[in-house]
Scaffold this active site. Structure first.
Site, short mmCIF file in Angstrom:
data_model
loop_
_atom_site.label_atom_id
_atom_site.label_comp_id
_atom_site.label_asym_id
_atom_site.label_seq_id
_atom_site.Cartn_x
_atom_site.Cartn_y
_atom_site.Cartn_z
N GLU A 53 0.86 -1.19 0.00
CA GLU A 53 0.00 0.00 0.00
C GLU A 53 0.89 1.23 0.00
OE1 GLU A 53 -2.24 2.16 -0.61
OE2 GLU A 53 -3.91 1.53 0.67
N MET A 65 -4.97 4.54 -0.37
CA MET A 65 -6.06 3.70 -0.91
C MET A 65 -5.65 3.05 -2.23
SD MET A 65 -9.43 5.93 0.13
CE MET A 65 -8.84 7.45 -0.62
N HIS A 66 -4.41 2.53 -2.26
CA HIS A 66 -3.89 1.83 -3.44
C HIS A 66 -3.38 0.43 -3.07
CE1 HIS A 66 -2.73 6.17 -4.85
NE2 HIS A 66 -4.02 5.95 -5.01
N PRO A 67 -4.17 -0.40 -2.38
CA PRO A 67 -3.64 -1.71 -1.97
C PRO A 67 -3.53 -2.67 -3.15
CG PRO A 67 -5.97 -1.56 -1.42
CD PRO A 67 -5.56 -0.20 -1.95
#
Length: 558
Positions: free
Chosen positions: A305, A483-485
């Site tokens: 993340e 919010m980029h997992p």
């Protein structure tokens, strides 16, 4: 019989050629592309509801949509061991369009070396020259057709343009701060200071995977879309996936797939579904009381993340976007947006997309600044009744290539329980060092003219927070997620690969995954468009076809 995994349903099952689980950024794409063939029938299942709320249409309202429980899975990290045991919310879209319906609409791809690294790790077919044609296919770019951009795709991409956003001062500060600018971060020069781009259409509405792919496909008789459906697990006969088990008011029921099931649940939900279905680390599954179908130790591992840290500066004069939040201006602009798709509410509030290297020996950028001319906690204000807040410039500093790795595990074997997530951010000293370098670079940039003419005192963390130890303490106390997992069902991981380069789940048949969980490493940018690209490529893999590689354009990227 244990080997056959007895079905929960005794009534006659429905049958489809393909079942896609999750109507998110990739799932919508796969469903729409597969249903282009009138000879197959496709079922798309989504646990969330419709995407017709105004918060999911108005660009600036994403700040309201992101935390809204009506549109989100209730994910929260476990106490983070390297962030003072803090727990952080993990917004993930539970709605048609998934996270593409709640995200910041930022249109980025990452750096070309990100994808070449995937191929070098063993993800054959996923090099930059091989994924670039799919980025072009998905795109309807304001730039028009060219070596790096498409003009006929479903996802409309526009520049973020407004005099309210103070773009020029940051662009002009680049050279003085020791950096350069780029006309196009998706073109030849893939780092520097650039104008941000967004997935917003000409009517000022958000473009999500749902609006771009599903809306044009809804009239097809061979595509059925169901919302509000929770998939409990995959249904197997032996090692072949033959469908999905869903919740119904009358209890669990199986829907069968004649050809394949595609899981597009996202980085948290996809490994969760695999583990509920008996595919995952065997010891953990047994601990949770789940019968092991296939021991796959990489499921839920390798979680990555983008860590994000905020910096703020007081404005020297009241020139920030806070002016647009005065109630009367807000009302006027709401009418402009509703009628004409114009005005300040049709914007993504990004001044400049800064993607740079903190060390010259790096082969690609390691940090990104999301520069915004408004404070992070901005509120609507009313003269004389509720005075406006102080004017503040805000920057979100994003570490693009983390070395720390987290994990996703089951909390129980109950499908209603969301998975347990530990991001493990800042576990590695190298990630702290990168974030310290980002803070120092941001200070240099914001204190370089002409940007320096707009700002006053540093509000957060404050100029006195300067030593490595002080900065580390600030990072651990305030760090949050971009919010980029990605990467919990990754390909190209050797013995820990969960899917192969065709996105087929290793160890079973009839099952693929298409979402950010399959990425070996997180791309160096926002993951919205890369997720759509994965959906486009997955659909072609299922069809047994592939777009020709863009070797010439790839060789010219720097």
């Amino acid at each position: 019989m244990r080997g056959c995994r007895k079905m929960a349903d005794t009534a006659p099952s429905e049958n489809f050629d393909y079942i896609i689980v999750g109507a998110g950024s990739a799932g919508c794409v796969v469903a729409a592309r597969l249903s282009e063939d009138p000879n197959v029938n496709v079922l798309l299942l989504e646990a969330g509801g419709k995407d017709d709320h105004v918060y999911l249409k108005m660009p600036v309202a994403f700040l309201k949509a992101v935390p809204d429980p009506r549109f989100n899975w209730p994910y929260m990290t476990e106490p983070e061991p390297h962030l003072n045991n803090r727990q952080m919310p993990l917004p993930r879209g539970k709605v048609m369009g998934g996270s593409s319906s709640i995200n910041g609409m930022f249109a980025m791809r990452g750096h070309h070396r990100d994808y070449d690294q995937w191929a070098q790790m063993g993800a054959r077919g996923w090099s930059y020259s091989e994924v670039l044609p799919y980025f072009k296919k998905l795109e309807n770019s304001w730039r028009g057709e060219g070596p790096y951009h498409g003009a006929d795709g479903p996802m409309q991409v526009r520049p973020i343009e407004s005099p309210l956003l103070h773009h020029e001062p940051l662009m002009e500060a680049a050279e003085g701060a020791g950096f350069h600018t780029s006309d196009d971060l998706a073109g030849r020069k893939q780092d520097g200071f650039a104008r941000g781009e967004m997935t917003v259409d000409d009517r000022g509405r958000r473009v999500s995977a749902s609006t771009a792919y599903l809306n044009p496909a809804k009239g097809r008789r061979n595509l059925e879309i169901r919302s509000g459906v929770l998939v409990r697990k995959m249904a197997f006969e032996g090692k072949r996936c033959v469908g999905v088990e869903i919740d119904t008011p009358d209890g669990p029921r199986v829907i069968r797939a004649r050809r394949e099931v595609v899981i597009s649940g996202g980085t948290y939900n996809s490994p969760h579904l695999l583990m509920l279905s008996g595919i995952g680390p065997a010891e953990h599954l047994r601990e949770m009381g789940v019968e092991v179908l296939h021991d796959s130790p990489g499921v839920g591992q390798n979680l990555q993340e983008h860590a994000n840290v905020s910096m703020e500066w007081f404005a020297k004069s009241p020139v920030t976007f806070l002016n647009q939040l005065r109630w009367d201006k807000l009302a006027v602009n709401a009418v402009k947006w509703a009628l004409f798709g114009k005005g300040s509410l049709a914007l993504q509030l990004n001044s400049c997309n800064v993607v740079i290297k903190t060390r010259e020996n790096l082969d690609r950028p390691d940090i990104q600044f999301m520069a915004n001319p408004i404070r992070f906690d901005a509120e609507t204000w009313f003269p004389f009744l509720k005075p406006g807040q102080e004017h503040v410039f805000w920057a979100g500093l994003v570490a693009l290539h983390p070395d720390s790795r987290g994990w996703v595990r089951l909390k129980s074997k109950d499908p209603q329980d969301v998975a347990s997530v530990t991001l493990n951010l800042m576990a590695e000293e190298s990630d702290l060092a990168t974030m310290r370098a980002a803070i120092r670079a941001a200070r240099k940039i914001y204190n370089t003219a002409p940007q320096s003419k707009l700002i006053g005192e540093e509000r957060m963390p404050g100029i006195n927070v300067d030593s490595d130890a002080e900065l580390d303490a600030f990072i651990r106390e305030t760090c949050y997620v971009a919010m980029h997992p990605t990467s919990t069902c990754a390909m190209g991981m050797g013995e820990r690969s969960v899917v192969d380069p065709e996105l087929k789940v290793i160890g079973v048949e009839g099952l693929r995954i298409a979402d950010c969980s399959v990425m070996p490493t997180v791309p160096g940018g926002n993951t919205g468009l890369p997720a759509v690209m994965v959906g486009e490529k997955c659909a072609d893999l299922i069809k047994g076809q592939s777009l020709p590689a863009a070797e010439e354009a790839a060789s010219q990227a720097a």
